[in-house]
Design a protein around this motif. Sequence first.
Motif, PDB file in Angstrom:
ATOM      1  N   PHE A 171      49.136  52.188  43.231  1.00  0.00           N
ATOM      2  CA  PHE A 171      47.733  51.805  43.395  1.00  0.00           C
ATOM      3  C   PHE A 171      47.625  50.482  44.141  1.00  0.00           C
ATOM      4  N   LEU A 172      48.480  49.526  43.792  1.00  0.00           N
ATOM      5  CA  LEU A 172      48.467  48.227  44.456  1.00  0.00           C
ATOM      6  C   LEU A 172      48.823  48.353  45.933  1.00  0.00           C
ATOM      7  N   VAL A 173      49.811  49.165  46.259  1.00  0.00           N
ATOM      8  CA  VAL A 173      50.223  49.343  47.654  1.00  0.00           C
ATOM      9  C   VAL A 173      49.099  49.995  48.466  1.00  0.00           C
ATOM     10  N   ILE A 174      48.503  51.048  47.919  1.00  0.00           N
ATOM     11  CA  ILE A 174      47.405  51.719  48.631  1.00  0.00           C
ATOM     12  C   ILE A 174      46.211  50.785  48.778  1.00  0.00           C
ATOM     13  N   TYR A 175      45.917  50.022  47.751  1.00  0.00           N
ATOM     14  CA  TYR A 175      44.819  49.054  47.793  1.00  0.00           C
ATOM     15  C   TYR A 175      45.058  48.025  48.902  1.00  0.00           C
ATOM     16  N   THR A 176      46.281  47.540  48.984  1.00  0.00           N
ATOM     17  CA  THR A 176      46.619  46.579  50.034  1.00  0.00           C
ATOM     18  C   THR A 176      46.470  47.185  51.417  1.00  0.00           C
ATOM     19  N   ILE A 177      46.891  48.440  51.578  1.00  0.00           N
ATOM     20  CA  ILE A 177      46.761  49.111  52.868  1.00  0.00           C
ATOM     21  C   ILE A 177      45.292  49.265  53.255  1.00  0.00           C
TER      22      ILE A 177
ATOM     23  N   HIS B   7      40.530  48.370  37.743  1.00  0.00           N
ATOM     24  CA  HIS B   7      41.737  48.319  38.571  1.00  0.00           C
ATOM     25  C   HIS B   7      41.471  47.554  39.869  1.00  0.00           C
ATOM     26  N   LEU B   8      40.327  47.827  40.486  1.00  0.00           N
ATOM     27  CA  LEU B   8      39.987  47.147  41.737  1.00  0.00           C
ATOM     28  C   LEU B   8      39.830  45.645  41.524  1.00  0.00           C
ATOM     29  N   ARG B   9      39.224  45.248  40.432  1.00  0.00           N
ATOM     30  CA  ARG B   9      39.013  43.811  40.151  1.00  0.00           C
ATOM     31  C   ARG B   9      40.339  43.135  39.815  1.00  0.00           C
ATOM     32  N   HIS B  10      41.146  43.754  38.981  1.00  0.00           N
ATOM     33  CA  HIS B  10      42.395  43.135  38.552  1.00  0.00           C
ATOM     34  C   HIS B  10      43.400  43.010  39.694  1.00  0.00           C
ATOM     35  N   LEU B  11      43.390  43.970  40.623  1.00  0.00           N
ATOM     36  CA  LEU B  11      44.392  43.976  41.683  1.00  0.00           C
ATOM     37  C   LEU B  11      43.883  43.410  43.005  1.00  0.00           C
ATOM     38  N   PHE B  12      42.659  42.901  43.024  1.00  0.00           N
ATOM     39  CA  PHE B  12      42.132  42.378  44.287  1.00  0.00           C
ATOM     40  C   PHE B  12      42.924  41.168  44.752  1.00  0.00           C
TER      41      PHE B  12
ATOM     42  N   PRO C 264      46.075  40.157  43.895  1.00  0.00           N
ATOM     43  CA  PRO C 264      47.424  40.530  44.349  1.00  0.00           C
ATOM     44  C   PRO C 264      47.420  41.218  45.714  1.00  0.00           C
ATOM     45  N   ALA C 265      46.460  42.127  45.942  1.00  0.00           N
ATOM     46  CA  ALA C 265      46.392  42.822  47.230  1.00  0.00           C
ATOM     47  C   ALA C 265      46.017  41.857  48.348  1.00  0.00           C
TER      48      ALA C 265
ATOM     49  N   VAL D  25      54.213  39.573  43.553  1.00  0.00           N
ATOM     50  CA  VAL D  25      52.809  39.471  43.139  1.00  0.00           C
ATOM     51  C   VAL D  25      52.600  40.028  41.734  1.00  0.00           C
ATOM     52  N   GLU D  26      53.329  41.066  41.366  1.00  0.00           N
ATOM     53  CA  GLU D  26      53.171  41.606  40.017  1.00  0.00           C
ATOM     54  C   GLU D  26      53.683  40.627  38.968  1.00  0.00           C
ATOM     55  N   THR D  27      54.691  39.855  39.307  1.00  0.00           N
ATOM     56  CA  THR D  27      55.183  38.848  38.380  1.00  0.00           C
ATOM     57  C   THR D  27      54.193  37.695  38.250  1.00  0.00           C
TER      58      THR D  27
END
Length: 329
Positions: A119-125, A193-198, A200-201, A273-275
């Motif tokens: 999810f994080l990789v796709i979000y970043t893309i 998910h979108l808010r938490h990973l924004f 990091p992405a 980033v996950e760390t």
Amino acid sequence: MAGPISFSAEPTIGQDLLTTLRFIFWRLVQAVPVLLGVSIITFVLMTATPGDPIRLLVGDRATPETIAAIRDRYGLDEPVLMQYFTYLKNLVAGDLGASLRYRVPVSQLIAQHYPVTLFLVIYTIVLTLPPVIALSVLSARRQNGLADQVIRLLGVLGLAVPVFWLALLFARFFGVTLGWFPVSGFGETFTDHLRHLFLPALSTMIWVVPILVRTLRSALLDEMNRDYVLTGMSKGLGEGRVFRTHVFPNSVLPTLNLFAVIVAYLLGGSVIVETVYAVPGMGKLMVDSILARDYFVVQGATLVFALTTILVMLAVDLISALIDPRVTP
């Protein structure tokens, strides 16, 4: 008397499909020694790492009998070479082993954490593609102008800033000081998910965008200087139409090939980033497992990363052949 007329047979859809399937098959066959090499390197590095995983697991107060029983349970009392062949035999059977730390199968841990990283990789893309296209087109069509100079300068700055420092900075400012975004976790719903990973992405995107912009800009400039562009404009086609229908599509392939490498970087960069953001993905799982000397989890996670990279490379090759038929798979 004239001889019989011969016709050159055009490749049929069935032949194209057969060629593609053959290409996929051989690429998957070639992936086997790659995965084997990755497993060997990971196994050797983990066994050479200082520290006893059993001691870390049971603590200093455990009796020698308890330690010996656990070693026998996980097969860690056998010679290193025998341990690897046992692991390889189980791997062929689809068994990635059991975690020393979590006491569950490694496949279960991967099934739990891999979707988060994906999810994080796709979000970043998704965040990366719009600015890459916009900045590359603007920079190429305004070559050596003010916009081009500013974009190139920002690209250099983006490459110079370490991802981990940027992640810490964003977490401190946007997460702690302003409170706009969470700085840990993954959330429960899709919106969470979108808010938490924004953050990091965004941290990863700022490093990725300059690389792709430089590549796409160079490809656009190279295509814009080709003869067919001048020919099209001389026939009355507008500059914008030539750019949209010919220049831009022909410039995508070099960037697409680099994009596959970038995806591999995103998988590896997820460890950072996950760390930093305490995201429960594969990257953080791998870091925690390395610190705990959890051999089987590290080996399984590494193989999953390697297999994902191989599949992404395969998909990019197929897409390249679809875009440009001259690129034969």
